[in-house]
Design an enzyme around this catalytic site. Sequence first.
Site, PDB file in Angstrom:
ATOM      1  N   LYS A 207      -3.064 -10.767  37.221  1.00  0.00           N
ATOM      2  CA  LYS A 207      -1.796 -11.269  37.608  1.00  0.00           C
ATOM      3  C   LYS A 207      -1.971 -11.861  39.268  1.00  0.00           C
ATOM      4  CE  LYS A 207       2.897  -9.860  38.887  1.00  0.00           C
ATOM      5  NZ  LYS A 207       4.146  -9.045  38.879  1.00  0.00           N
ATOM      6  N   LYS A 260      -1.435 -14.087  34.042  1.00  0.00           N
ATOM      7  CA  LYS A 260      -0.250 -14.481  34.196  1.00  0.00           C
ATOM      8  C   LYS A 260      -0.178 -15.074  35.932  1.00  0.00           C
ATOM      9  CE  LYS A 260       4.203 -12.440  36.084  1.00  0.00           C
ATOM     10  NZ  LYS A 260       5.110 -11.256  36.210  1.00  0.00           N
TER      11      LYS A 260
HETATM   12  C1  PBG Z   1       7.484  -7.646  38.791  1.00  0.00           C
HETATM   13  C2  PBG Z   1       7.251  -8.903  38.143  1.00  0.00           C
HETATM   14  C3  PBG Z   1       7.250 -10.225  38.720  1.00  0.00           C
HETATM   15  C4  PBG Z   1       7.427 -11.100  37.530  1.00  0.00           C
HETATM   16  C5  PBG Z   1       7.102  -9.927  36.549  1.00  0.00           C
HETATM   17  N1  PBG Z   1       7.106  -8.824  37.070  1.00  0.00           N
HETATM   18  C6  PBG Z   1       7.435 -10.774  40.099  1.00  0.00           C
HETATM   19  C7  PBG Z   1       6.472 -10.584  41.001  1.00  0.00           C
HETATM   20  O1  PBG Z   1       5.421  -9.938  40.942  1.00  0.00           O
HETATM   21  O2  PBG Z   1       6.790 -10.973  42.234  1.00  0.00           O
HETATM   22  C8  PBG Z   1       7.373 -12.577  37.465  1.00  0.00           C
HETATM   23  C9  PBG Z   1       7.779 -12.979  36.237  1.00  0.00           C
HETATM   24  C10 PBG Z   1       8.334 -14.558  36.374  1.00  0.00           C
HETATM   25  O3  PBG Z   1       8.089 -15.138  37.254  1.00  0.00           O
HETATM   26  O4  PBG Z   1       8.862 -14.831  35.332  1.00  0.00           O
HETATM   27  N2  PBG Z   1       6.208  -7.145  39.630  1.00  0.00           N
END
Ligand code: PBG
Length: 335
Positions: A207, A260
């Site tokens: 991520k 992601k």
């Molecule tokens: C929480 C999380 C996030 C997303 C999914 N889980 C945001 C982040 O890490 O700031 C992003 C999902 C999206 O942008 O559709 N940690």
Amino acid sequence: MSLLHHFNNAPQAGFPQLRLRRMRRSAELRSMVRETRLDPAHFIYPLFVVEGEGIRREIPAMPGQFHLSVDELVREAASAFAEGVPAVLLFGIPATKDPRGTSAADPQGPVARAVRELKRELPRLLVVTDVCLCEYTDHGHCGLLDGQQVDNDATLPVLAETALAHARAGADMVAPSDMMDGRVQAIRARLDQEGFDRIPILAYAAKFASAFYGPFREAAQSAPQFGDRRSYQMDPANRREALREVQADLQEGADLVMVKPALAFLDVLREVRDEVTCPLAAYNVSGEYSMVKAAARMGWIDERAVTLEILTGIKRAGADLILTYHAREAARWLA
Ligand code: PBG
């Protein structure tokens, strides 16, 4: 030398014998040699659950996505399920936040209540829960703080309790998105201890610290109140490190891994696909969704064609599963 190698290196016919357009002449021929097919069976539909009743409030930065109270969420999930989407991913927006994200593990919190209701009303719908603290902490970081630093090891038991609360509510799968080191191991151990060894973990393995999460943070009211997430989420410039993250999560017991965001990271997706045999998911995130919606509203792109091309590209790059806000619409278009 293998036979295959021999054939691949044998002299090939060139033009005019070779005409690749031959197989593109009709829709039937094109369909016959199509290498990638989208199937809603591989979609996971993210939904935002809030406290209250009768609430279906459109999220300004994500046209077509809503803040839903549990009753409305069940209706949305039922429609999506009827249209062929097999799974939802739940994000909760709690009534209260504190420094330790205490409400994340609340059995009466919006996610736990939504899971129970969904499993009662739609037992065959797969319910996946996002496990992270950023929606539940008042500072908006994904873990507990030690001064201005996010404290990795102190966060692990809180994440494990959160995953356990979701499993107790009846979740089919938990998906940790916080990017703490060791969280898959901590969650696996806690779930197993309490008799939930059957519950798979979908690890947000690679991520990246991405600006494409902007609309989501507005939707989840989870923007960090100071600093950014770069001390725990990955540097978007790194490819080899993504493989190490994936390997680490698999070693800790992840059943599925995720890359992601999707679109700016299709090379990473392909590389992970070539390295691992476990199921691989890609998250087509909020910013990717909202850009399509915005351009479509301006009349600058053909929304349906662009959406299906994007989802096909993610699949072609190697994703088995796609988490996407387009899930319901795309399922309808593919029917
Ligand atoms: C929480 C999380 C996030 C997303 C999914 N889980 C945001 C982040 O890490 O700031 C992003 C999902 C999206 O942008 O559709 N940690």
